[in-house]
Every structure is written in structure tokens, then in C-alpha cells.
Design a protein around this motif. Structure first.
Motif, PDB file in Angstrom:
ATOM      1  N   SER B 313       0.921  -1.255  -0.059  1.00  0.00           N
ATOM      2  CA  SER B 313      -0.056  -0.031  -0.225  1.00  0.00           C
ATOM      3  C   SER B 313       0.947   1.233  -0.010  1.00  0.00           C
ATOM      4  O   SER B 313       0.609   2.217  -1.011  1.00  0.00           O
ATOM      5  N   GLY B 364      -0.944  -3.416  -3.801  1.00  0.00           N
ATOM      6  CA  GLY B 364      -1.061  -2.147  -2.827  1.00  0.00           C
ATOM      7  C   GLY B 364      -2.247  -1.168  -3.419  1.00  0.00           C
ATOM      8  O   GLY B 364      -3.308  -0.856  -2.603  1.00  0.00           O
ATOM      9  N   THR B 365      -2.237  -0.918  -4.459  1.00  0.00           N
ATOM     10  CA  THR B 365      -3.403  -0.103  -5.062  1.00  0.00           C
ATOM     11  C   THR B 365      -4.962  -0.828  -4.728  1.00  0.00           C
ATOM     12  O   THR B 365      -5.892  -0.353  -4.566  1.00  0.00           O
ATOM     13  N   LEU B 368      -5.648  -0.687  -1.108  1.00  0.00           N
ATOM     14  CA  LEU B 368      -6.171   0.839  -0.769  1.00  0.00           C
ATOM     15  C   LEU B 368      -7.491   1.375  -1.618  1.00  0.00           C
ATOM     16  O   LEU B 368      -8.023   2.412  -1.405  1.00  0.00           O
ATOM     17  N   TYR B 373     -10.254  -1.004   1.118  1.00  0.00           N
ATOM     18  CA  TYR B 373      -9.657  -0.380   1.903  1.00  0.00           C
ATOM     19  C   TYR B 373      -9.804  -0.809   3.497  1.00  0.00           C
ATOM     20  O   TYR B 373      -8.903  -1.321   4.125  1.00  0.00           O
ATOM     21  N   TYR B 377      -6.092  -2.727   4.044  1.00  0.00           N
ATOM     22  CA  TYR B 377      -5.115  -1.785   4.552  1.00  0.00           C
ATOM     23  C   TYR B 377      -5.523  -1.389   6.004  1.00  0.00           C
ATOM     24  O   TYR B 377      -4.463  -1.404   7.105  1.00  0.00           O
TER      25      TYR B 377
END
Lengths: 94, 489
Positions: B313, B364-365, B368, B373, B377
Motif C-alpha cells: 500500500s 497495494g493499489t 487501498l 480499504y 489496509y
């Protein structure tokens, strides 16, 4: 669990071009990775504040004074393309 | 002077005592680089000004000037910005990047008198555990050239093990100093988060990244870390905690010291040879007066998943800066112009980043992105706090913890690169220190049956690096490596 469509959508969000073959491979690999990560969801975290940095940030004060930096030329020296002190980009159609 | 056997401290003292000059020492290392870099690929860039810098250091020393590391040559991982010297982070997207400034750590070491030998090979953007994801070719292990040197600071580890530098700088986001140190039979320390400035270090995962030295001896690590550490106005996450003179204060009397053995770190997945090496180190520490106590860190199984959610992230955000506009690689648009702005970025980043980096940016995208999310994350950050609490509780029962660094010694090149999950799971014992912010060191503890080094990890509570140096010195004395890297014969 993560489909090829998901991968393609997220790749665009991240501004990354990937080939069809990469999309397929990433969907398989990331599904396996996220599958393994699934048990994190079972941890009880009710009322737990998310932790974004591992040590207490102490914070500190400094005088707000201007310090010299490099010349504009030094800052521009790594530009892929430049005109004087301006970054140059190729024309974009749309 | 034998580059394979001489410690940094011996070099420092030898230069001070006029036994040899900085120029002579620097040339000896450059010769070894010349001889072995073709095979090991430990350096991406060799400093062609090194001899001139050493001669300048000699002049200062002759005048009675020069700092704590006057004239000592050191290698720098290619994650650290070095003014006027190409800094690639192992990536094609930075293949021609020449920074206009140096990282704070580099500045401090230069002020202390360091002579830079050059920039070492690494996994691209430090994303990897094997130095196989470098855009500048794979690195190799000096103990056996068919094996990985570890990663991501694999070039820094191999350089020290092969006598191509007496010490090097590494960065550690999830084990990237400790794991290659273990694989190459050297010492590597990741200090407490906030001990060392991150200014000017290519950012991977900002809440996890720390820099540290990789050396032949524990005392050398203490000496170099002293010169690197301390608050930096340019990194607001650095701490004002005073920097002790660790090296002078090293004590090998461990009487009364409580060593915690986290039971989750000694599970079935640990290979018997690695287990045996750790057990030998524990015996040595007990002989020096320490007592052992079993401790428990039940969230250990979660460390790798939350590490990979947090680090990818943060990386997806940090690596957004590589846009092909202000610096770095840009795709060729002369033949086929971009249809829209998104395509301009997509093509530049798609061609500039390698496979592992793209995989992590996408993970990571995803973690998030809207709708995911909270589940990924945010959840990872919550479990991260719980993991930290478990460590704080465990340190109420002990002063340090000892554990393996990895489940097994170095693996063969190309053996795991196609299976990212298998590669990630290898980080089980190292990632927690980064998530929790505590310091950790890897010290050599013996060899496997096929003659590959095995390290032992020592962990301490926040800002207690001294305990790592004390325990590390005892293990070093008890289990000294006398063999030289077999791959160099």
C-alpha cells in the motif's frame, strides 16, 4: 478471488500498462497471495486504532528560515526533456 | 592487508597508525572488485573517483584532521541518493538518475571521513528477497555462485563477504539487511525505526524503511551505525534519543540477561540445520551468563500478510512519483503518441518498472482502493497495533529475543522467483521487527551441510541496540567463522 477484470481496473488506477499475459498471471498470483492473507480478517480488531507508524512521532520545532538549495539547472538536470527551466512533455491527443 | 580478513576497525586503526594509507586500502578493495564483480554482480556502479577521494582523505589525516571513519572505504546500496553519482534503486526507471543531493546518512558518513567505493546491486526498489529482481542482472552468493546472496541488500552483503568492501550500507523494510547478511555469513543490523534518517533514501514503504550497516564484525556495525544515527531536521520521524557510543560500551558479560525464545519462531517449518545453528548460539549466550525464557507472540502467523498489505500500500503511493515528467525513464512516444494523459503515464511506468514492482503496486493499489480499504489496509494497520502490543508485553519478560533469521539458508538462483507467495513466506521471522519498529541484528552462527552460512537473529526493544551488540559480540566470539567464501576459489 481477484479476477482479470479487477487486475485490469487496478492497473489503470495505478497507471501501469500490462500485457494480457501479465494480467492473467497477476490474477492467479494475487488470488493465491490474497487467499493466504484471508485469515487476517478473522483477528478481532474491534475498537483498535489503526497503527500507521511504529514509534511515537516526537515532533520538533525548527526556525522557519529559508535555506539555499541547488540551482534550477541542477533540479532540471534529470528531466527526460526540458526547455530552459521548464519540463517538456510530448503532445497528448485526447 | 588481506581484504577477506581485515575488519573495518582494523582498517580505521591501521590508517590512523600509518600502517597503510587510505589510498592503498581503497586500491586493494578496487582490485578485489575488479577481480570478482563480473561473477558476483555485487556493484552496479563503481566509484571512479574513489582513489582520488582516498588521497584527499590521506592529506587530511596527515594534517591531523579527519573524522571517526577517516579514509575508510565503504560501499553504498543503490537506494541511497549520492550527489553526482548515478542512483538506480535497481530499476530501469532510474537507470540514468544522477541525484543533485546526497542522503543524510551518506552526508554524515562522508563527514566522518568515508571513502565511497560505489553503489551496490539490489532487488528493484528493494522489493525482493534474492537480488533477482534487479534490472541490472542477478546478484550471486560468494559462498556458492549458484545460490542467491539474499535480498534486497544482496549486493551489499556479497560485497562485504567477498572482500569487495570492509562494510556497506543497506536498507531493511522487511528483512532486507538481516536476511542477506545471514545468507552471506556477515553481520547486518536494522536499527530502531527513527534511529536513522530516511532523507534521500529512495522510498519503498515509509513506515517500515530503515537504513543500517552490513559488516564483518559486530563492533564494526556499532561503529558505522554510530556515525549514521541521530535526529535529522529533514526527516520528522527521526528521534531525538541520544546516540550512545555503542562500540566502546560493548560488554560480553551477559550475567542476568534474560533471552526470550518466541515459541512461534521454532515451529516445524524451521529446517533442522537452521534450528541447530540457532541452538548453538543460544548455548553460547547461556555460557556467558544469560538465562532463557519462553515467550509467545501468537500473531506471528499474521506478520507476513500484514507486512505485505502495509508495504505494498505504501509502495503504491510512494512510487506514484515516477511519472516520466521530471526525472527518470520516459517511454518513447516519437513513433506512437499517447492517446490521452493516462496512456502517457501507463506506458512509461509499464516499461520502466519490472515484474515484481508492478505486482506490488497492483496489490497495494487494490488494498487501498474503494471497497477494499477497510478489509485490507485498515485491517492490517489494526492487527499491526496488536502485534506491537504483543512484543511490548513479551519484552516485560525478557531483555532480548533470539530466533532464526530465515527458515533455511540461501536458496538456488531462479528456484523461487516464479512463486511470489513462497518468496514472501520466507520473510516470516524478519518482518515483525519492521512492523513493530524494534531493532534487529543478524550474526553468523554456522553453516549448513552444503556449506552455506546461517545467521541468528537477535531482537531488542525500541532504542536498545546496545543489547544487540552485546549479545552479538558473545555469539561472534563463540561461533567465529574461520572459513573464507568457497565460491571465490
Amino acid at each position: 478471488m481477484i479476477s482479470e477484470e479487477d487486475v485490469a481496473r487496478v492497473a489503470l488506477l495505478a497507471r501501469l500498462s500490462i500485457t494480457n499475459e501479465e494480467t492473467k498471471r497477476l490474477a492467479t498470483q494475487l488470488s493465491s497471495v490474497l487467499g493466504h492473507f484471508e485469515h487476517v480478517s478473522k483477528v478481532n480488531t474491534e475498537g483498535v486504532e489503526p497503527m500507521v507508524t511504529p514509534t511515537d512521532i516526537e515532533g520538533f520545532w525548527r526556525e522557519d528560515k529559508v535555506e539555499g538549495w541547488k540551482s534550477a539547472e541542477a533540479a532540471m538536470a534529470n528531466a527526460p526533456e526540458a526547455t530552459g527551466n521548464l519540463f517538456k512533455v510530448p503532445p497528448v491527443v485526447g | 592487508m588481506d581484504v577477506l580478513k581485515t575488519s573495518l576497525k582494523e582498517i580505521r586503526d591501521g590508517i590512523r597508525g600509518k600502517k597503510f594509507s587510505s589510498a592503498e586500502v581503497t586500491k586493494a578493495y578496487l582490485n578485489q572488485i575488479e577481480k570478482w564483480n563480473g561473477k558476483l554482480n555485487a556493484y552496479i556502479t563503481v566509484n571512479d573517483q574513489a582513489v582520488a577521494a582516498a588521497a584527499k582523505a590521506d592529506e587530511l589525516i596527515a594534517k591531523g584532521e579527519g573524522g571517526a571513519l577517516a579514509g575508510v572505504p565503504i560501499a553504498i546500496k543503490d537506494m541511497f541518493c549520492t550527489k553526482g553519482m548515478r542512483t538506480t534503486a535497481g530499476s530501469k526507471i532510474l537507470e540514468n538518475f544522477v541525484p543533485p543531493y546526497s542522503a543524510t546518512v551518506v552526508e554524515r558518513l562522508e563527514k566522518a571521513g568515508m571513502v565511497s567505493l560505489g553503489k551496490t546491486n539490489q532487488d528493484e526498489f528493494a522489493m525482493g528477497s534474492s537480488s533477482e529482481t534487479s534490472a541490472f542482472g542477478v546478484g550471486r552468493n560468494p559462498w556458492n555462485l549458484d545460490y542467491v546472496p539474499g535480498g534486497s541488500s544482496g549486493g551489499s552483503a556479497a560485497a562485504v563477504a567477498a572482500g569487495m568492501a570492509p562494510a556497506s550500507l543497506g536498507t531493511d523494510t522487511g528483512g532486507s539487511i538481516r536476511q542477506p547478511a545471514s545468507f552471506c555469513g556477515i553481520v547486518g543490523i536494522k536499527p530502531t525505526y527513527g534511529r536513522v534518517s530516511r532523507y534521500g533514501i529512495v522510498a519503498f514503504a515509509s513506515s517500515l524503511d530503515q537504513a543500517g550497516p552490513m559488516t564483518k564484525t559486530v563492533a564494526d556495525a556499532a561503529l558505522v551505525l554510530e556515525a549514521m544515527s541521530g535526529r535529522d531536521p529533514r526527516d520528522s520521524t527521526t528521534s531525538a534519543q541520544p546516540v550512545p557510543q555503542w562500540e566502546q560500551k560493548i560488554s560480553k558479560n551477559l550475567k542476568g540477561l534474560k533471552v526470550g525464545l518466541p515459541k512461534e519462531y521454532f515451529s516445524d517449518r524451521l529446517q533442522p540445520e537452521t534450528r541447530a545453528a540457532v541452538d548453538r548460539a543460544i548455548e553460547v549466550v547461556k555460557k556467558a551468563g544469560a538465562e532463557t525464557v519462553e515467550v509467545s507472540l501468537p500473531l506471528t502467523e499474521m506478520a507476513v500478510p500484514i507486512y505485505y498489505l502495509v508495504c505494498t500500500s505504501e509502495a503504491s503511493s510512494n512510487l506514484a512519483r515516477y511519472d516520466g515528467v521530471r526525472f527518470g525513464f520516459r517511454a518513447d512516444f516519437s513513433k506512437k503518441p499517447a492517446e490521452d494523459l493516462a496512456e502517457f503515464y501507463c506506458r512509461t511506468r509499464g516499461e520502466g518498472f519490472g515484474g515484481e514492482v508492478k505486482r506490488r503496486i497492483i496489490l497495494g493499489t487494490y488494498a487501498l482502493s474503494s471497497g477494499y480499504y477497510d478489509a485490507y489496509y485498515k485491517k492490517a494497520c489494526q492487527v499491526r497495533r496488536l502485534l506491537r502490543q504483543q512484543f511490548l508485553d513479551a519484552f516485560k519478560q525478557c531483555d532480548v529475543m533470539m530466533s532464526p533469521v530465515t527458515t533455511s539458508p540461501a536458496f538456488k538462483l531462479f528456484e523461487r522467483i516464479s512463486d511470489p507467495l513462497e518468496m514472501y513466506l520466507n520473510d516470516i521471522y524478519t518482518t515483525s521487527a519492521n512492523l513493530v519498529g524494534i531493532p534487529g541484528i543478524s550474526v553468523p552462527a554456522g553453516f549448513s551441510g552444503n556449506k552455506l552460512p546461517i545467521g541468528v537473529q537477535i531482537l531488542a526493544s525500541h532504542f536498545n541496540e546496545q543489547a544487540l551488540f552485546n549479545v552479538g559480540s558473545v555469539i561472534e566470539e563463540g561461533l567465529a567463522i574461520k572459513e573464507l567464501p568457497h565460491g571465490l576459489q
